[in-house]
Design a protein around this motif. Structure first.
Motif, PDB file in Angstrom:
ATOM      1  N   UNK A   1       0.968  -1.429  -0.182  1.00 32.94           N
ATOM      2  CA  UNK A   1       0.086   0.005  -0.146  1.00 32.94           C
ATOM      3  C   UNK A   1       0.519   1.060   0.110  1.00 32.94           C
ATOM      4  N   UNK A   2       0.780   1.816  -0.541  1.00 35.39           N
ATOM      5  CA  UNK A   2       1.030   3.281  -0.640  1.00 35.39           C
ATOM      6  C   UNK A   2       0.756   3.730   0.670  1.00 35.39           C
ATOM      7  N   UNK A   3       2.420   4.605   1.289  1.00 33.39           N
ATOM      8  CA  UNK A   3       2.152   5.500   2.818  1.00 33.39           C
ATOM      9  C   UNK A   3       2.995   6.401   2.764  1.00 33.39           C
ATOM     10  N   UNK A   4       2.580   7.797   3.461  1.00 31.22           N
ATOM     11  CA  UNK A   4       3.447   8.696   3.995  1.00 31.22           C
ATOM     12  C   UNK A   4       4.546   8.515   4.556  1.00 31.22           C
ATOM     13  N   UNK A   5       5.739   9.298   4.587  1.00 36.05           N
ATOM     14  CA  UNK A   5       6.757   9.090   5.241  1.00 36.05           C
ATOM     15  C   UNK A   5       6.505   9.093   6.913  1.00 36.05           C
ATOM     16  N   UNK A   6       5.227   9.498   7.293  1.00 36.56           N
ATOM     17  CA  UNK A   6       4.799   9.880   9.085  1.00 36.56           C
ATOM     18  C   UNK A   6       4.423   8.107   8.726  1.00 36.56           C
ATOM     19  N   UNK A   7       3.875   7.572   7.823  1.00 34.03           N
ATOM     20  CA  UNK A   7       3.056   6.259   8.184  1.00 34.03           C
ATOM     21  C   UNK A   7       4.240   5.016   7.971  1.00 34.03           C
ATOM     22  N   UNK A   8       5.221   5.151   7.195  1.00 33.84           N
ATOM     23  CA  UNK A   8       6.205   4.028   7.531  1.00 33.84           C
ATOM     24  C   UNK A   8       7.016   4.220   8.309  1.00 33.84           C
ATOM     25  N   UNK A   9       6.821   5.200   8.644  1.00 36.35           N
ATOM     26  CA  UNK A   9       8.046   5.224  10.276  1.00 36.35           C
ATOM     27  C   UNK A   9       7.187   4.439  10.996  1.00 36.35           C
ATOM     28  N   UNK A  10       5.863   5.134  11.159  1.00 33.21           N
ATOM     29  CA  UNK A  10       5.031   3.864  12.324  1.00 33.21           C
ATOM     30  C   UNK A  10       5.062   2.940  12.345  1.00 33.21           C
ATOM     31  N   UNK A  11       4.645   2.432  11.221  1.00 33.44           N
ATOM     32  CA  UNK A  11       4.685   1.471  10.506  1.00 33.44           C
ATOM     33  C   UNK A  11       6.471   0.453  10.769  1.00 33.44           C
ATOM     34  N   UNK A  12       7.644   1.196  11.143  1.00 33.00           N
ATOM     35  CA  UNK A  12       8.801   0.728  10.630  1.00 33.00           C
ATOM     36  C   UNK A  12       8.869   0.640  11.883  1.00 33.00           C
ATOM     37  N   UNK A  13       8.419   1.820  13.267  1.00 32.48           N
ATOM     38  CA  UNK A  13       9.075   1.762  14.787  1.00 32.48           C
ATOM     39  C   UNK A  13      10.397   2.643  14.356  1.00 32.48           C
TER      40      UNK A  13
ATOM     41  N   UNK B   1      11.774   6.872  13.376  1.00 25.40           N
ATOM     42  CA  UNK B   1      11.417   8.733  13.510  1.00 25.40           C
ATOM     43  C   UNK B   1      11.430   8.997  11.820  1.00 25.40           C
ATOM     44  N   UNK B   2       9.887   9.959  11.522  1.00 24.28           N
ATOM     45  CA  UNK B   2      10.029  10.308  10.408  1.00 24.28           C
ATOM     46  C   UNK B   2      10.605  10.896   9.558  1.00 24.28           C
ATOM     47  N   UNK B   3      11.266  11.828   9.912  1.00 27.60           N
ATOM     48  CA  UNK B   3      12.600  12.551  10.310  1.00 27.60           C
ATOM     49  C   UNK B   3      14.153  11.513   9.462  1.00 27.60           C
ATOM     50  N   UNK B   4      13.874  10.240   9.933  1.00 28.40           N
ATOM     51  CA  UNK B   4      14.806   9.513   9.766  1.00 28.40           C
ATOM     52  C   UNK B   4      14.495   8.619   8.174  1.00 28.40           C
TER      53      UNK B   4
END
Length: 233
Positions: free
Chosen positions: A194-206, A208-211
């Motif tokens: 599924x397409x994810x925003x950077x924020x969603x990917x960060x949450x999914x992988x545990x 930070x969004x900046x990382x």
């Protein structure tokens, strides 16, 4: 999904956008069929020198087509530069096994690139009018921009270029580490993710969004570099 994949492809291939934005004063003569065939075979093997030779010896075609679209508000030099990009795309995507000559195929690519330019500037509401005269034939009939744009065929060449670039992109993605492949796939909806925003990917992988943002840029730069090395090999 398709929109994000196209955006990723544009990011990866942006490095090539300004390549060959030129044309020499003394244009080389066209190549004979035998030499052209030899070079096309080398292009299939990713020989950059062979590709460049084909480009140089087909620049006359660019100038010839560009002159058809010249108008008081668009310089011939600009049209030649734009048409040169179409020539490059044509040579890079040409299939020697198809029943079509290189010059015929590239002519369509060059014309398509110039038409794309006119569509873009007309949408931006620049000073160029759709009623501008592009050319006058031997019978005195005027060819205006609106006629050309309305009669243009669907952009099949754009699709062909996109497919070639997509293929190269996926080949390099397969060489990434599992972590890198997962991140880029989640971000751009690749491999049925599924397409994810950077924020969603960060949450999914545990993480930070900046990382994630830094990793995304690093991965795209890595793909760019590997593709360039592949093309220059």
């Amino acid at each position: 999904m398709l929109r994000l994949i196209k955006r990723l492809i544009c990011k990866i291939f942006k490095i090539n956008d300004c390549a060959y934005n030129f044309y020499p004063l003394n244009l080389p003569e066209p190549l004979c069929e035998e030499r052209e065939s030899e070079l096309l075979q080398l292009v299939k093997e990713n020989n950059l020198e062979a590709r460049n030779t084909l480009i140089e010896h087909n620049l006359r075609l660019v100038v010839f087509i560009a002159k058809r679209f010249e108008s008081p508000k668009v310089l011939l030099e600009d049209l030649i530069s734009i048409g040169s990009m179409g020539l490059i795309k044509g040579i890079e995507t040409f299939k020697p096994d198809k029943n079509i000559k290189l010059a015929t195929y590239c002519s369509r690519c060059i014309e398509n690139e110039i038409l794309m330019f006119f569509r873009k500037i007309s949408k931006q509401k620049l000073e160029i009018s759709l009623d501008d005269t592009l050319n006058i034939d031997s019978d005195g009939n005027e060819l205006i921009l609106a006629d050309v744009l309305s009669s243009a065929e669907p952009n099949q060449l754009e699709d062909a270029v996109l497919r070639e670039r997509k293929k190269l992109m996926y080949e390099e993605i397969e060489k990434l580490s599992p972590r890198e492949k997962e991140i880029i796939s989640l971000r751009f909806g690749l491999y049925n993710y599924p397409e994810m925003t950077q924020h969603e990917v960060a949450e999914y992988l545990g993480i930070s969004q900046s990382y994630i943002s830094r990793l995304e840029k690093k991965i795209i730069d890595k793909i760019k570099e590997n593709i360039m090395l592949h093309l220059e090999a």
